[in-house]
Every structure is written in structure tokens, then in C-alpha cells.
Design an enzyme around this catalytic site. Structure first.
Site: not given
Length: 262
Positions: A22, A97, A162, A166, A199
Site C-alpha cells: 500500500g 505510516n 479511526y 487520526k 489500499t
């Protein structure tokens, strides 16, 4: 038209997590083509080894190294960075990442899932910054690049943990950037915020909803009406890893097809 590499990151030494495929693999390939040396990690040791092997086949045997890493493991962070520092002869770029996702509103999401996603998406970024900074300090100018998401700004109640993880990465990145500036370190820290990129992290949506419905759902708020490509993000990483971005820190790079503007 074929473009000749300008070697925009010649001499840079980059540590990249989640590099088995990805976004991470795309970043690694692009940085290598522009002159960087790489230490790639992933929880999937066999897969990240293959990425490094392919890079070395293209650029030479001493361009990329790989190792297994569970980014939630504090001790492993320290040993992996020490190994990278040894084989690369220093570290000047850190790319946090590695990331995972989970679907669920606040009531349906289980505490174990909350902890698992926060551990990979947020705690690991803190650990990476904490333990890489002493090494980056020795190899200035340096750059920390934290991969966040458009979900930091545009919230969907189905992606509770999520979204939260983030958004926290965006804030953490600014704190790190300002701390480095306060210490007069030539180390920058920025966050990158992609919209949905095709991805592995979005594959569950396709498995649950089907191809057509998943694409419709994932692109409904994107003015360009398409998912992003891994290289759309990799080129932003290339820029932030290079000295072209020496005056950029505490910034949010939104690679989202215009989604955050609507």
C-alpha cells in the site's frame, strides 16, 4: 514521457513503518528512486522483506533493509531504530505510516478494538517520535512525516476510533513540530491527510458493501469523484522528506480530492 529522477532526497536515510504494501511500499519505492536509503518495517516480515528486495534489485544491494516490527511494542521501537541507525549510518527521516481501521459507532465498538486501533494509529506515532528524535537530532536537517487521514477533519460516526486516532495524530504532529522548533532543532514534523486510497485498510468496505456501493460511499464527499492513488500520497512524502520543504513544519497536507473543502 519518461522522467529522469532528480534525486530529490539524495543522502537521506528514512525509517518507514507499515511498509509491506500500500502506501508504505509506494513511499519506499519513490524515495529510493530519488536517492534515499531506507529501513522498512512491518508486522508482516516476509512481505516487507520482498519490498526491500525489489527495491534493491532496482537500485543496488545497499539501498533498502527490512525488519519485523509491531509498532505497539515500545521495546521493539527502540531496537528497530537502533538497528536502522547502524545499517543506514544515521536516520534523517521518520515516516509513521502504519495504520489500521475498525468500523463501529461508539456503542457498538468494543473496548479491545478501540485500544487496538489507538495503539497502532496513535500510540505508535508517539513512540516513533519519542525514540527517533535523539537520532534525528544527530542528522539534521530531519523530517518526521506522520500519516493521518481526512477522517481527522470529516467525521463519520461509523468510524469512531479511526476518526479519533487520526485527529489526535494531527495534534500530536503540531506538538512535536513546536517542541523541535523550541529546541532550535532543524527537525520538522508534519502530518499528511489522505482521503480514501485504494489500499488494504479500505478493503473491508469493499468486502462488506460490494465494489459499486463501496466506491459510491467512499467517494460521495470527494469533489474529484475518485479514490486516491498511492503515489498521490508518496509524492507528498517525497516533498516533505526533501530539503525543498525546509520551512514547512506543523502543517497538514490534505490529499483528499477537495473533500475537506465541502
Amino acid at each position: 514521457m519518461t522522467h529522469v529522477s532528480a534525486h530529490r532526497v539524495a543522502g537521506k536515510k528514512a525509517f518507514i513503518t507499515g511498509a509491506a504494501g500500500g502506501l508504505g511500499a509506494a513511499m519506499a519505492r519513490l524515495l529510493a528512486r530519488h536517492g534515499a536509503k531506507l529501513f522498512l518495517t512491518d508486522i508482516d516480515e516476509a512481505a516487507v522483506y520482498e519490498v526491500a528486495k525489489a527495491i534493491n534489485a532496482e537500485h543496488g544491494d545497499t539501498v533498502a533493509w527490512s525488519a519485523a516490527q509491531n509498532v505497539r511494542d515500545e521495546d521493539r521501537w527502540q531496537s528497530a531504530l537502533a538497528e536502522a541507525n547502524g545499517v543506514l549510518g544515521g536516520i534523517s527521516v521518520l515516516v509513521n505510516n502504519a495504520g489500521i481501521g475498525a468500523i463501529g459507532g461508539v456503542e457498538s465498538l468494543q473496548p479491545k478494538e478501540w485500544q487496538r486501533v489507538m495503539g497502532v494509529n496513535l500510540d505508535a506515532v508517539y513512540l516513533g517520535c519519542k525514540y527517533a528524535l535523539p537520532l534525528l537530532r544527530q542528522h539534521q536537517p530531519g523530517s518526521i512525516i506522520n500519516i493521518s487521514s481526512m477522517a481527522a477533519f470529516k467525521v463519520d460516526p461509523d468510524y469512531t476510533v479511526y476518526n479519533a486516532s487520526k485527529a489526535a495524530v494531527a495534534s500530536l504532529s503540531k506538538s512535536v513540530a513546536l517542541d523541535c522548533a523550541r529546541q532550535k532543532m532543524d527537525v520538522r514534523c508534519n502530518s499528511i491527510h489522505p482521503s480514501f486510497i485504494r489500499t488494504g485498510i479500505v478493503e473491508p468496505f469493499f468486502e462488506q458493501l460490494g465494489e459499486e456501493e463501496a466506491l459510491k460511499k467512499l467517494t460521495r464527499g470527494v469533489p474529484l469523484r475518485r479514490l486516491g492513488d498511492v503515489d498521490d500520497v508518496a509524492y507528498a512524502v517525497l516533498y516533505l522528506a526533501s530539503d525543498e520543504s525546509r520551512y514547512i513544519t506543523a502543517a497538514e497536507f490534505r490529499i483528499d480530492g477537495g473533500a475537506s473543502a465541502v
